[in-house]
Design a protein around this motif. Structure first.
Motif, PDB file in Angstrom:
ATOM      1  N   ALA A  55       2.099   4.320  -1.345  1.00 24.30           N
ATOM      2  CA  ALA A  55       2.078   3.157  -0.367  1.00 24.30           C
ATOM      3  C   ALA A  55       1.215   1.994  -0.909  1.00 24.30           C
ATOM      4  O   ALA A  55       0.515   2.309  -1.698  1.00 24.30           O
ATOM      5  CB  ALA A  55       1.749   3.551   1.104  1.00 24.30           C
ATOM      6  N   LYS A  56       1.761   0.780  -0.672  1.00 16.05           N
ATOM      7  CA  LYS A  56       0.973  -0.304  -1.214  1.00 16.05           C
ATOM      8  C   LYS A  56      -0.322  -0.557  -0.419  1.00 16.05           C
ATOM      9  O   LYS A  56      -0.576  -0.398   0.979  1.00 16.05           O
ATOM     10  CB  LYS A  56       1.819  -1.798  -1.062  1.00 16.05           C
ATOM     11  N   VAL A  57      -1.438  -0.559  -1.158  1.00 14.82           N
ATOM     12  CA  VAL A  57      -2.838  -0.878  -0.544  1.00 14.82           C
ATOM     13  C   VAL A  57      -3.379  -2.106  -0.725  1.00 14.82           C
ATOM     14  O   VAL A  57      -3.302  -2.682  -1.822  1.00 14.82           O
ATOM     15  CB  VAL A  57      -3.747   0.426  -1.380  1.00 14.82           C
ATOM     16  N   GLU A  58      -3.945  -2.815   0.548  1.00 18.57           N
ATOM     17  CA  GLU A  58      -4.528  -3.995   0.358  1.00 18.57           C
ATOM     18  C   GLU A  58      -5.830  -3.783   0.882  1.00 18.57           C
ATOM     19  O   GLU A  58      -6.065  -3.363   1.974  1.00 18.57           O
ATOM     20  CB  GLU A  58      -3.597  -4.837   1.259  1.00 18.57           C
ATOM     21  N   MET A  59      -6.899  -4.392   0.105  1.00 17.64           N
ATOM     22  CA  MET A  59      -8.003  -4.379   0.354  1.00 17.64           C
ATOM     23  C   MET A  59      -8.534  -5.597   1.300  1.00 17.64           C
ATOM     24  O   MET A  59      -7.953  -6.770   0.877  1.00 17.64           O
ATOM     25  CB  MET A  59      -8.933  -4.244  -0.660  1.00 17.64           C
ATOM     26  N   LEU A  60      -9.386  -5.592   2.428  1.00 18.29           N
ATOM     27  CA  LEU A  60      -9.795  -6.620   3.212  1.00 18.29           C
ATOM     28  C   LEU A  60     -11.261  -6.897   2.846  1.00 18.29           C
ATOM     29  O   LEU A  60     -11.842  -5.819   2.724  1.00 18.29           O
ATOM     30  CB  LEU A  60      -9.698  -6.441   4.532  1.00 18.29           C
ATOM     31  N   THR A  61     -11.683  -7.827   2.409  1.00 15.51           N
ATOM     32  CA  THR A  61     -12.870  -8.307   1.827  1.00 15.51           C
ATOM     33  C   THR A  61     -13.672  -9.266   3.022  1.00 15.51           C
ATOM     34  O   THR A  61     -12.614 -10.094   3.709  1.00 15.51           O
ATOM     35  CB  THR A  61     -13.125  -8.651   0.546  1.00 15.51           C
ATOM     36  N   GLY A  62     -14.727  -9.418   2.963  1.00 16.25           N
ATOM     37  CA  GLY A  62     -15.563 -10.364   3.886  1.00 16.25           C
ATOM     38  C   GLY A  62     -16.556  -9.713   4.671  1.00 16.25           C
ATOM     39  O   GLY A  62     -17.124  -8.641   4.473  1.00 16.25           O
ATOM     40  N   SER A  63     -17.335 -10.535   5.705  1.00 12.69           N
ATOM     41  CA  SER A  63     -18.074 -10.067   6.781  1.00 12.69           C
ATOM     42  C   SER A  63     -17.377  -8.917   7.419  1.00 12.69           C
ATOM     43  O   SER A  63     -16.162  -8.930   7.642  1.00 12.69           O
ATOM     44  CB  SER A  63     -18.784 -11.129   7.704  1.00 12.69           C
ATOM     45  N   PRO A  64     -18.251  -8.097   8.091  1.00 12.87           N
ATOM     46  CA  PRO A  64     -17.530  -7.248   9.171  1.00 12.87           C
ATOM     47  C   PRO A  64     -16.683  -7.918   9.949  1.00 12.87           C
ATOM     48  O   PRO A  64     -15.528  -7.376  10.574  1.00 12.87           O
ATOM     49  CB  PRO A  64     -18.826  -6.656   9.881  1.00 12.87           C
ATOM     50  N   GLU A  65     -17.230  -9.045  10.551  1.00 10.37           N
ATOM     51  CA  GLU A  65     -16.261  -9.807  11.664  1.00 10.37           C
ATOM     52  C   GLU A  65     -14.991 -10.406  11.244  1.00 10.37           C
ATOM     53  O   GLU A  65     -13.996 -10.397  11.775  1.00 10.37           O
ATOM     54  CB  GLU A  65     -17.332 -10.986  12.272  1.00 10.37           C
ATOM     55  N   GLU A  66     -15.221 -10.834   9.833  1.00  9.86           N
ATOM     56  CA  GLU A  66     -13.742 -11.440   9.052  1.00  9.86           C
ATOM     57  C   GLU A  66     -12.987 -10.285   8.833  1.00  9.86           C
ATOM     58  O   GLU A  66     -11.500 -10.369   9.016  1.00  9.86           O
ATOM     59  CB  GLU A  66     -14.178 -12.018   7.821  1.00  9.86           C
ATOM     60  N   VAL A  67     -13.381  -9.120   8.383  1.00 11.08           N
ATOM     61  CA  VAL A  67     -12.376  -7.861   8.041  1.00 11.08           C
ATOM     62  C   VAL A  67     -11.861  -7.573   9.275  1.00 11.08           C
ATOM     63  O   VAL A  67     -10.635  -7.079   9.438  1.00 11.08           O
ATOM     64  CB  VAL A  67     -13.442  -6.678   7.348  1.00 11.08           C
TER      65      VAL A  67
END
Length: 271
Positions: A242-254
């Motif tokens: 499956a396609k994997v998308e990584m979320l980055t940023g601060s904990p609140e942004e993620v």
């Protein structure tokens, strides 16, 4: 002591191919090995030979290439090897296979007495665990399954004691000779072939028995004698990742980005 060991040459499970017309495994041209359970059964028989003296006969039913598995058994120390091969045997299920093997053992017994028959618990290409018990039933022979070792062998008094592994405990089972034992995998350490036995194996030619050499009825052979019908066989295809998308940023942004993606999928409620 005379032990007969039933060996099966099986395809390497990493190279399994299936004939789409017959729904049977394609064995020709596929890397093959001795069924691991059978290899440990052979080792147990050879250990009895080392301790009590006697003879070990190995028997395999399969295509001509199965002779290589028998020659391997000779290199480990087996004394005699018999290949059961015939076009009439092709496509046999466990019922037809046990029929041919039992007939072969009957012929061996007519030549010299047999005390024990060893087989692996199951074959890794079928996993039915039916052939050993099927042979014992046809020969009206005592049966001990799932053995992890032979504890005692007494040919004078006509019995064998084997340790049988079952869920949560072990059983010590005594059976009258002749008896058939099915062995677990990993119950012993398989020996290395000695140089003299390797040389003997290289020169050895297994005996070949077909339909004409056995007292068999054709109606019980091969696909005709196999009530098991395989409607479809296939090799499972590996699923695409499956396609994997990584979320980055601060904990609140993620956390915010994750919620925005999950809500449209109805995986979480939108409040």
């Amino acid at each position: 002591m005379h032990a007969v060991v039933l060996l099966k040459q099986v395809p390497d499970t990493a190279e399994v191919r299936i004939d789409p017309k017959t729904n049977t495994l394609i064995r020709e041209g596929v890397p093959s090995i001795i069924n691991p359970y059978d290899a440990h059964a052979l080792e147990e028989a050879l250990r009895l030979k080392d301790k009590y003296g006697g003879k070990v006969t190995v028997v395999s039913m399969g295509p001509p290439q199965a002779a290589e598995a028998l020659k391997k058994a000779i290199s480990y120390g087996a004394d005699r090897a018999i290949l059961l091969t015939d076009r009439k045997f092709a496509g046999s299920d466990t019922l037809a296979t046990s029929y041919v093997l039992a007939k072969a053992i009957e012929k061996i017994v007519s030549q010299e007495p047999v005390d024990l028959v060893f087989a692996g618990k199951q074959a890794i290409d079928g996993d039915t665990a039916q052939v050993g018990p099927g042979v014992a039933a046809r020969l009206n022979m005592a049966l001990i399954t799932y053995i992890e070792r032979v504890e005692e062998f007494n040919p004078d008094e006509g019995y064998v004691v084997a340790v049988r592994k079952i869920e949560g405990r072990k059983e010590y089972v005594r059976a009258k000779l002749p008896a058939l034992l099915t062995a677990l995998k990993g119950i012993n350490e398989i020996r290395y072939a000695t140089m003299p036995d390797m040389i003997r194996a290289a020169r050895y030619q297994p005996e070949v028995w077909g339909k004409e050499q056995l007292d068999v009825e054709e109606a019980f052979l091969g696909l005709k004698g196999s009530p098991t019908q395989v409607w479809k066989s296939f090799v499972p295809q590996a699923k695409a990742r499956a396609k994997v998308e990584m979320l980055t940023g601060s904990p609140e942004e993620v956390a915010k980005a994750l919620v925005e993606k999950l809500v449209p999928l109805t995986l979480i409620a939108n409040k």
